[in-house]
Design an enzyme around this catalytic site. Structure first.
Site, PDB file in Angstrom:
ATOM      1  N   GLU A   1      50.350 -10.432 -54.272  1.00 24.23           N
ATOM      2  CA  GLU A   1      50.864 -11.903 -54.517  1.00 24.23           C
ATOM      3  C   GLU A   1      52.048 -11.961 -53.801  1.00 24.23           C
ATOM      4  OE1 GLU A   1      49.549 -14.150 -55.896  1.00 24.23           O
ATOM      5  OE2 GLU A   1      47.679 -13.127 -57.105  1.00 24.23           O
TER       6      GLU A   1
ATOM      7  N   TYR B   1      56.390 -18.460 -59.604  1.00 25.56           N
ATOM      8  CA  TYR B   1      55.003 -17.994 -59.345  1.00 25.56           C
ATOM      9  C   TYR B   1      54.645 -16.401 -59.392  1.00 25.56           C
ATOM     10  CZ  TYR B   1      51.123 -17.072 -56.300  1.00 25.56           C
ATOM     11  OH  TYR B   1      49.772 -16.664 -56.053  1.00 25.56           O
TER      12      TYR B   1
ATOM     13  N   ASP C   1      50.525 -22.472 -57.686  1.00 18.74           N
ATOM     14  CA  ASP C   1      50.771 -22.369 -56.075  1.00 18.74           C
ATOM     15  C   ASP C   1      50.341 -23.777 -55.388  1.00 18.74           C
ATOM     16  OD1 ASP C   1      48.163 -22.064 -56.128  1.00 18.74           O
ATOM     17  OD2 ASP C   1      47.948 -20.410 -54.859  1.00 18.74           O
TER      18      ASP C   1
END
Ligand code: SF4
Length: 357
Positions: free
Chosen positions: A36, A119, A137
Site C-alpha cells: 500500500e 489512507y 484513494d
C-alpha cells in the site's frame, strides 16, 4: 441508493475480475502495508518488481529495521517519493522495538507510526485485519464522484474527508477488505479517468452520472497551478579518477539520496568562472570547469528541473559542504552501489562515454 445492492454487485464483479497481484496472495500485514505504501504514488505495473525485491530482502519489520537506510533507499531507487521509504524504515524500527515485531491492529497504535495517514491506516487495517474502515484513494474518489455526482473537486485540500463520508456508508461491514479492494479495482479497470466502460460496470444501474449522461463532467477538479521550474549547474568533479558525490540531508526532499554537487543557476548561465565559483562555494573546493558534458531535464510532480552538467577538475582544497550531509569520492563502479536520484541517472550514459572504459 441501497448500499446492500451496490455491495452485492461490486463484490460479485470483483470475485471474477480481480487481477492476480503478488500482495493479494498474502495475508501478512507487513507485506500488505509495504504494497500500500508503494501503491500510494505508483502504478501497479511499476510497483510489482519493486515490491517483490523489497519483500524478498525485508520479509518482516525486523529485517527492515536491521538494515542500513542506504540499502533501503537503493532498493527504492527509481520509485520516487523517498519519504515513503524513510518513514517505512522508521516505522519498522518502532514496530520491532515497541510492538514485538508485529504490525499493530489497533487503529490508534498503527496510526502513531511514521508515515501512517488516513489512507494507509484504512487500507492496511481493513485489508489485513478486517477492520470496517473506508479506503479513499484517487480511484475511489473518481468512482464515488461519478456514482453520486459529488461536486467537490477531488484535488482540493479537504476533499479526502468529504469523500470519506459516503465511503463509510457504503463499505461492506462483512467484507471490508474485499469491498475496499473492489472499489479501487473498479476505478483502475472500469471507471477509468478517460472513457469509463459504463457498459461493463456492475454499478451502472446505480450510477447517477451514467443515468444523467454526465460521466465526462466528473470528477470535478480545481484548475492546477502553474508548476515552477528550477535550473541547476551540476558539477562532476574529478580527482585522480574518482568523482565527488554528496548526500542530501536525510529529512528533506530526496532525503538520503546521493547526487553530484549542484547549485541553482540562471538558465543558460554556463560561463566557466561563474560555475566554478558557485560550485566552489557549495563544496569548499577550488575547481576548474573543463567542458559542458550535457543538459538534462526532469519533471517532479511539484516542479520541473533542468540542468547543465559540467565536467570539472579538482584543483585544491578540502571538502566543506554548504548544504549536503556527507560526501564520498567514488569511481563509476562504486557509484552504482549508491542510491542516486533520477535526475542524476539521466546523464550517467554521457558520463560513462566521456570517461571511457
Ligand atoms: S457506470 Fe460508468 S461512471 Fe458510473 S461508476 Fe460505472 S464506470 Fe463509473
Amino acid at each position: 441508493m441501497r448500499p446492500e445492492i451496490l455491495r452485492e454487485n461490486l463484490l460479485g464483479w470483483y470475485a471474477t475480475h480481480r487481477r492476480r497481484l503478488p500482495w493479494r496472495e498474502t495475508s501478512e500485514p507487513f507485506a500488505i502495508w509495504v504494497s500500500e505504501v508503494m501503491l500510494q504514488q505508483t502504478q501497479v505495473a511499476t510497483a510489482i518488481p519493486y515490491y517483490l525485491r523489497f519483500m524478498n530482502r525485508f520479509p518482516t519489520p525486523a529485517h527492515l529495521a536491521a538494515a542500513d537506510i542506504e540499502e533501503v533507499l537503493k532498493l527504492w531507487e527509481g520509485l520516487g517519493y523517498y519519504s515513503r521509504a524513510r518513514n517505512l524504515y522508521r516505522a519498522a524500527g518502532v514496530v520491532t522495538s515497541r510492538f514485538n515485531g508485529q504490525v499493530p491492529d489497533d487503529p490508534e497504535a498503527f496510526r502513531s507510526l511514521p508515515g501512517v495517514g488516513d489512507y494507509i491506516a484504512a487500507a492496511v487495517l481493513s485489508i489485513a485485519f478486517g477492520r470496517v474502515l473506508p479506503v479513499v484513494d484517487g480511484n475511489v474518489k473518481r468512482v464515488l464522484s461519478r456514482l453520486l455526482e459529488i461536486d467537490t473537486p477531488v484535488n482540493r485540500s479537504g476533499a479526502h474527508k468529504i469523500f470519506q463520508l459516503p465511503a463509510m456508508e457504503l463499505v461492506c461491514p462483512k467484507q471490508p477488505a474485499d469491498f475496499n479492494q473492489a472499489l479501487m479495482e473498479l476505478g483502475a479497470l472500469v471507471c477509468r479517468p478517460k472513457n469509463p466502460d459504463c457498459l461493463a460496470c456492475p454499478l451502472a444501474d446505480l450510477c447517477r452520472a451514467n443515468r444523467h449522461h454526465t460521466t465526462a463532467d466528473y470528477p470535478k477538479r480545481d484548475a492546477s497551478r502553474k508548476i515552477p521550474h528550477r535550473h541547476l549547474a551540476i558539477g562532476v568533479i574529478l580527482k585522480k579518477g574518482k568523482m565527488l558525490v554528496v548526500r542530501r540531508p536525510l529529512d528533506g526532499f530526496l532525503g538520503g539520496l546521493w547526487e553530484f554537487p549542484a547549485v541553482p543557476a540562471e538558465k543558460g548561465q554556463t560561463d566557466r568562472q561563474g560555475v566554478e565559483s558557485m560550485l566552489a562555494a557549495e563544496t569548499g573546493l577550488k575547481i576548474a570547469v573543463d567542458r559542458r558534458l550535457t543538459k538534462i531535464r526532469h519533471a517532479y510532480t511539484h516542479f520541473t528541473l533542468s540542468g547543465d552538467v559540467h565536467l570539472c577538475r579538482y584543483v585544491t582544497g578540502r571538502v566543506r559542504l554548504k548544504s549536503a550531509h556527507g560526501h564520498r569520492w567514488v569511481t563509476l563502479r562504486s557509484l552504482a552501489g549508491l542510491p542516486l536520484h533520477k535526475a542524476n541517472h539521466k546523464f550517467l550514459d554521457a558520463l560513462k562515454s566521456a570517461l571511457g572504459p
